[in-house]
Design a protein around this motif. Structure first.
Motif, short mmCIF file in Angstrom:
data_model
loop_
_atom_site.label_atom_id
_atom_site.label_comp_id
_atom_site.label_asym_id
_atom_site.label_seq_id
_atom_site.Cartn_x
_atom_site.Cartn_y
_atom_site.Cartn_z
N LYS A 218 4.34 14.76 -11.07
CA LYS A 218 4.85 14.93 -12.44
C LYS A 218 3.79 15.54 -13.34
O LYS A 218 4.08 16.44 -14.15
N LEU A 219 2.56 15.07 -13.21
CA LEU A 219 1.48 15.61 -14.02
C LEU A 219 1.22 17.08 -13.69
O LEU A 219 0.97 17.90 -14.58
N GLN A 220 1.28 17.43 -12.43
CA GLN A 220 1.09 18.83 -12.04
C GLN A 220 2.21 19.71 -12.59
O GLN A 220 1.96 20.83 -13.04
N ALA A 221 3.44 19.21 -12.58
CA ALA A 221 4.56 19.96 -13.15
C ALA A 221 4.36 20.16 -14.65
O ALA A 221 4.64 21.25 -15.18
N LEU A 222 3.87 19.14 -15.34
CA LEU A 222 3.61 19.27 -16.77
C LEU A 222 2.49 20.25 -17.05
O LEU A 222 2.56 21.03 -18.01
N ILE A 223 1.46 20.25 -16.22
CA ILE A 223 0.37 21.21 -16.39
C ILE A 223 0.87 22.63 -16.21
O ILE A 223 0.49 23.54 -16.97
N ILE A 224 1.74 22.84 -15.24
CA ILE A 224 2.31 24.17 -15.02
C ILE A 224 3.13 24.61 -16.22
O ILE A 224 3.05 25.75 -16.68
N ARG A 225 3.93 23.69 -16.78
CA ARG A 225 4.73 24.03 -17.96
C ARG A 225 3.84 24.36 -19.15
O ARG A 225 4.14 25.28 -19.93
N ILE A 226 2.74 23.64 -19.31
CA ILE A 226 1.80 23.92 -20.41
C ILE A 226 1.19 25.30 -20.24
O ILE A 226 1.09 26.08 -21.20
N ASN A 227 0.79 25.63 -19.03
CA ASN A 227 0.20 26.95 -18.78
C ASN A 227 1.20 28.07 -19.04
O ASN A 227 0.84 29.11 -19.59
N GLN A 228 2.46 27.87 -18.67
CA GLN A 228 3.48 28.87 -18.94
C GLN A 228 3.71 29.03 -20.44
O GLN A 228 3.87 30.14 -20.94
N ALA A 229 3.72 27.92 -21.16
CA ALA A 229 3.91 27.99 -22.62
C ALA A 229 2.73 28.72 -23.27
O ALA A 229 2.92 29.54 -24.18
N ILE B 96 0.84 -1.20 0.00
CA ILE B 96 0.00 0.00 0.00
C ILE B 96 0.87 1.25 0.00
O ILE B 96 0.60 2.21 -0.74
N SER B 97 1.94 1.24 0.79
CA SER B 97 2.82 2.43 0.83
C SER B 97 3.53 2.62 -0.51
O SER B 97 3.69 3.76 -0.97
N ILE B 98 3.95 1.54 -1.15
CA ILE B 98 4.60 1.66 -2.47
C ILE B 98 3.61 2.21 -3.48
O ILE B 98 3.95 3.07 -4.30
N THR B 99 2.37 1.74 -3.42
CA THR B 99 1.34 2.23 -4.33
C THR B 99 1.08 3.72 -4.10
O THR B 99 0.96 4.49 -5.06
N LEU B 100 1.00 4.15 -2.85
CA LEU B 100 0.79 5.56 -2.55
C LEU B 100 1.96 6.43 -3.00
O LEU B 100 1.76 7.52 -3.52
N ILE B 101 3.16 5.94 -2.80
CA ILE B 101 4.34 6.69 -3.25
C ILE B 101 4.33 6.82 -4.77
O ILE B 101 4.60 7.90 -5.31
N PHE B 102 4.02 5.76 -5.48
CA PHE B 102 3.94 5.80 -6.93
C PHE B 102 2.87 6.78 -7.40
O PHE B 102 3.09 7.57 -8.32
N TYR B 103 1.71 6.75 -6.74
CA TYR B 103 0.62 7.65 -7.10
C TYR B 103 1.03 9.11 -6.90
O TYR B 103 0.78 9.95 -7.76
N THR B 104 1.63 9.42 -5.76
CA THR B 104 2.03 10.81 -5.50
C THR B 104 3.12 11.27 -6.46
O THR B 104 3.10 12.43 -6.90
N MET B 105 4.03 10.39 -6.84
CA MET B 105 5.06 10.77 -7.80
C MET B 105 4.44 11.06 -9.16
O MET B 105 4.79 12.07 -9.81
N CYS B 106 3.52 10.23 -9.59
CA CYS B 106 2.85 10.47 -10.88
C CYS B 106 2.02 11.75 -10.84
O CYS B 106 2.02 12.53 -11.79
N TYR B 107 1.34 11.98 -9.75
CA TYR B 107 0.52 13.18 -9.61
C TYR B 107 1.40 14.43 -9.65
O TYR B 107 1.07 15.41 -10.33
#
Length: 74
Positions: free
Chosen positions: A27-38, A14-25
């Motif tokens: 990364k997606l938020q960072a990509l959304i920020i980059r898209i908004n800046q572009a 469960i902890s590995i799954t949560l860590i994976f989920y937060t890492m993916c989330y």
């Protein structure tokens, strides 16, 4: 003993799954920020170009009026 082992394995999974989920989330938020800046950069550039075109149209109209006055006088 087996119950403790099963519970610890489930907790680790469960902890590995949560860590994976937060890492993916994150990364997606960072990509959304980059898209908004572009998009903001593109919007700024297009606005500058539109302003230049608008100014150029006024200059061309003034120049055309000036040239038509000269041709009428000739």
């Amino acid at each position: 003993m087996k119950v403790v082992l099963i519970i610890s394995i489930l907790a680790i999974l469960i902890s590995i799954t949560l860590i994976f989920y937060t890492m993916c989330y994150n990364k997606l938020q960072a990509l959304i920020i980059r898209i908004n800046q572009a998009e903001a950069n593109i919007d700024t550039i297009l606005r500058k170009r539109f302003d230049l075109i608008d100014k150029s149209v006024n200059i061309i109209k003034a120049n055309t009026d000036y040239n038509s006055d000269i041709l009428d006088n000739v």
